[in-house]
Design an enzyme around this catalytic site. Structure first.
Site, PDB file in Angstrom:
ATOM      1  N   HIS A 185       2.085   1.896   2.536  1.00 60.87           N
ATOM      2  CA  HIS A 185       2.298   0.445   2.516  1.00 60.87           C
ATOM      3  C   HIS A 185       0.994  -0.283   2.829  1.00 60.87           C
ATOM      4  O   HIS A 185       0.507  -0.239   3.957  1.00 60.87           O
ATOM      5  CB  HIS A 185       3.361   0.093   3.560  1.00 60.87           C
ATOM      6  CG  HIS A 185       3.719  -1.343   3.616  1.00 60.87           C
ATOM      7  ND1 HIS A 185       3.485  -2.124   4.719  1.00 60.87           N
ATOM      8  CD2 HIS A 185       4.317  -2.158   2.693  1.00 60.87           C
ATOM      9  CE1 HIS A 185       3.929  -3.346   4.500  1.00 60.87           C
ATOM     10  NE2 HIS A 185       4.433  -3.395   3.272  1.00 60.87           N
TER      11      HIS A 185
ATOM     12  N   HIS B  86      -1.776  -9.872   0.911  1.00 56.66           N
ATOM     13  CA  HIS B  86      -0.366 -10.156   1.112  1.00 56.66           C
ATOM     14  C   HIS B  86      -0.085 -11.644   1.287  1.00 56.66           C
ATOM     15  O   HIS B  86       0.735 -12.224   0.584  1.00 56.66           O
ATOM     16  CB  HIS B  86       0.163  -9.389   2.320  1.00 56.66           C
ATOM     17  CG  HIS B  86       1.607  -9.659   2.620  1.00 56.66           C
ATOM     18  ND1 HIS B  86       2.020 -10.706   3.429  1.00 56.66           N
ATOM     19  CD2 HIS B  86       2.739  -9.030   2.210  1.00 56.66           C
ATOM     20  CE1 HIS B  86       3.330 -10.704   3.501  1.00 56.66           C
ATOM     21  NE2 HIS B  86       3.808  -9.697   2.777  1.00 56.66           N
TER      22      HIS B  86
END
Length: 273
Positions: A22, A64
């Site tokens: 991740h 992100h």
């Protein structure tokens, strides 16, 4: 009949899920940096997950948040800055802000803190000495709307990865984004991310039969009926963000196909290598 998505489990590993890093090995290393992804590969990660946003001059970068306060200590927005402007920022120091005062802290290559373009990450995977999957999430809402998915598919096409057999799958919490990818590249796998368990009854009649479903591990734990329903429906399940032994056990009990973790090396250790 529409095709079913290909399982992430290789024949020799049918008894366990694929381990996907991740934002790289982001528990120990600054997320979305090349160093985080190299570390994940060194730890044996079988897939790499990244988020992509479009810069003002049309480059896809692995970031992100829409703003840069958390990871680059500036008030700027990714969508309003050029790649050259982003390249001047430090995306790594936030992870260990006291490293310069720590004599035992390892010396960090400044290149490791540069913004990472999606193209550079794809090149890294293409040049690696074993197969590695890519789970690429497009972030919405964004001022560029569907241009993000169009640029993404075009970039994958440069590697021949916009068709069946691609190592890449595209994820989003946006139903419109997932539908857009399927129109632009019908053979690519898509993952419908599910933020809340109560969203699934609304999404269920709208997603394709062959779409992968991506719930969060906390929702699976707090709402066990969600996982049971997905299993009964024969859905392929990819779960985020799986970082503890208890998280992993939730996934193993459901027989999920992939776990997305900040700690890929630890997940692989728990799974037996």
């Amino acid at each position: 009949m529409r095709r079913r998505s290909r399982s992430r489990r290789t024949p020799e590993r049918s008894d366990r899920p694929q381990v996907v890093a991740h934002r790289g090995s982001s528990h120990e290393t600054p997320e979305h940096t090349l160093a985080a992804y190299v570390r994940a590969l060194d730890e044996g990660a079988e897939g790499l997950e990244c988020d992509v946003r479009l810069t003002a001059d049309g480059h896809l970068v692995c970031v992100h948040d829409r703003n840069l306060r958390r990871t680059a200590a500036t008030m700027g927005l990714v969508s309003t800055m050029s790649l050259a402007e982003l390249d001047e920022l430090d995306f790594a120091s936030w992870k260990n802000p006291w490293s310069e005062l720590d004599d035992e802290s390892p010396t960090r290559d400044p290149v490791d803190g540069k913004v990472l373009t999606l193209r550079k990450l794809l090149e890294t995977v293409a040049d690696y000495d074993r197969h590695v999957d890519l789970a690429i999430e497009t972030k919405h809402p964004t001022r560029y709307g569907g241009l993000v998915e169009r640029r993404l598919v075009d970039t994958l096409a440069d590697f021949g990865w916009d068709r069946a057999g691609s190592p890449a799958r595209i994820m989003s919490f946006s139903l419109n984004a997932a539908n857009r990818v399927r129109r632009l590249a019908p053979e690519l796998d898509v993952v419908m991310l599910v933020d809340k368990a109560h969203h699934w009854p609304v999404l269920r009649p709208l997603v394709g039969d062959d779409w992968i479903i991506g719930p969060g591990v906390e929702e699976l734990r707090d709402h066990p009926g969600l996982g049971k329903h997905l299993v009964r429906a024969g859905r392929e399940i990819h779960v985020w963000t799986v970082n503890t032994e208890d998280d992993l056990q939730v996934c193993l009990d459901l027989g999920v196909a992939a776990v997305i973790s900040d700690r890929p090396g630890y997940m692989l250790e728990l799974l037996g290598g």
